[in-house]
Design an enzyme around this catalytic site. Sequence first.
Site, mmCIF file in Angstrom:
data_model
loop_
_atom_site.group_PDB
_atom_site.id
_atom_site.type_symbol
_atom_site.label_atom_id
_atom_site.label_comp_id
_atom_site.label_asym_id
_atom_site.label_seq_id
_atom_site.Cartn_x
_atom_site.Cartn_y
_atom_site.Cartn_z
ATOM 1 N N TYR A 1 -5.406 -7.501 -1.794
ATOM 2 C CA TYR A 1 -5.875 -7.480 -3.175
ATOM 3 C C TYR A 1 -4.790 -8.035 -4.116
ATOM 4 C CZ TYR A 1 -9.927 -4.274 -2.429
ATOM 5 O OH TYR A 1 -11.123 -3.702 -2.069
ATOM 6 N N GLY A 2 -3.533 -7.882 -3.684
ATOM 7 C CA GLY A 2 -2.398 -8.103 -4.575
ATOM 8 C C GLY A 2 -2.185 -9.509 -5.089
ATOM 9 N N CYS B 1 2.753 0.602 -4.481
ATOM 10 C CA CYS B 1 1.625 0.124 -3.666
ATOM 11 C C CYS B 1 1.432 1.166 -2.574
ATOM 12 C CB CYS B 1 1.962 -1.247 -3.061
ATOM 13 S SG CYS B 1 0.880 -1.756 -1.704
ATOM 14 N N THR B 2 0.181 1.538 -2.334
ATOM 15 C CA THR B 2 -0.071 2.659 -1.423
ATOM 16 C C THR B 2 0.233 2.327 0.042
ATOM 17 O OG1 THR B 2 -2.410 2.034 -1.390
ATOM 18 C CG2 THR B 2 -1.748 3.771 -2.927
ATOM 19 N N HIS B 3 0.470 1.058 0.336
ATOM 20 C CA HIS B 3 0.898 0.702 1.701
ATOM 21 C C HIS B 3 2.361 1.099 1.960
ATOM 22 C CE1 HIS B 3 -2.736 -1.762 1.916
ATOM 23 N NE2 HIS B 3 -2.459 -2.061 3.171
ATOM 24 N N ASP C 1 -9.310 1.417 -0.682
ATOM 25 C CA ASP C 1 -8.125 0.560 -0.788
ATOM 26 C C ASP C 1 -8.467 -0.750 -0.090
ATOM 27 O OD1 ASP C 1 -5.417 -0.247 -1.209
ATOM 28 O OD2 ASP C 1 -4.915 0.321 0.825
ATOM 29 N N SER C 2 -7.536 -1.704 -0.151
ATOM 30 C CA SER C 2 -7.754 -2.971 0.543
ATOM 31 C C SER C 2 -7.531 -2.817 2.045
ATOM 32 C CB SER C 2 -6.776 -4.016 0.004
ATOM 33 O OG SER C 2 -5.452 -3.608 0.325
ATOM 34 N N THR D 1 -2.990 -1.845 -7.064
ATOM 35 C CA THR D 1 -3.465 -3.119 -7.600
ATOM 36 C C THR D 1 -4.818 -2.956 -8.292
ATOM 37 O OG1 THR D 1 -2.339 -4.243 -5.792
ATOM 38 C CG2 THR D 1 -4.018 -5.495 -6.972
ATOM 39 N N CYS E 1 -5.315 2.578 -4.567
ATOM 40 C CA CYS E 1 -4.711 1.243 -4.549
ATOM 41 C C CYS E 1 -4.116 0.973 -5.917
ATOM 42 C CB CYS E 1 -5.818 0.232 -4.240
ATOM 43 S SG CYS E 1 -5.307 -1.481 -4.421
#
Length: 238
Positions: free
Chosen positions: A39-40, A179-181, A7-8, A72, A70
């Site tokens: 990344y977004g 979004c995985t965040h 992921d970012s 994105t 991720c």
Amino acid sequence: MNIGVFDSGIGGLTVLEELIRELPHCNFFFYGDNKNNPYGDKSDEELIRITSGVVDELNKKGCRMIVIACGTATTRCMDRLQELYPDNIFIGTVPAVKTACEKDFRNIMVMATTATITSAKLREIIDENIREGQNIYPVACPGLADAIEANDEKAIGRILNRIRRDYRDKNIDAIVLGCTHYPFIKDEIQKKFPKAVLMDSARGVARAVSRQLRENGLMVDEKEKGTLEVTFTRKKAA
Ligand code: DGL
């Protein structure tokens, strides 16, 4: 079996947690690409260049299977990565729109990065799954993943207040965390939309990985205990 997960930044950890729960006997190599986040708001060309570099690193660790943890990178460049690396098996993290539609929610909000929200992939997933009588509201949340990464509560509050203000009248009954965040701030989102059911993709990704391992004959001895190696890259000091 070595499985790469990237992921970012920290968002991918929300997927990794489910992967370890589902496959405790596998060896995981997590790569948090903080050097290149967010990344977004990047172009597809940039994202492919950056994520190819990550895939190269994970291949050095012997990861044939790579989980793109991720939204994105999945919606913007997974197909291209699969073309560029035909020997790898990629599993992506797409927003859980299909599940939300199947559960017959009426007013579904999809929160994600600008890149995911404007992607052809998300449009395709919505068009394939939306049912009669359902409304889907895609909401770009620029800055939110960054604010979560920095644990900036004020910025998180500001962004969520704006979304609540804009969608207060829509009777939102499900929110897809695209979004995985975002699962890190589930409680804060729930407070702004108390009646909505929050849905993320982590569990579905873990199940998909498990299925792919079996289908490809790659499942290792389930009595073994797996390992975890975590790498976070860092931005150069200005
Ligand atoms: N966690 C990522 C996602 O699922 C990306 C956040 C970002 O770097 O913009 O989209």
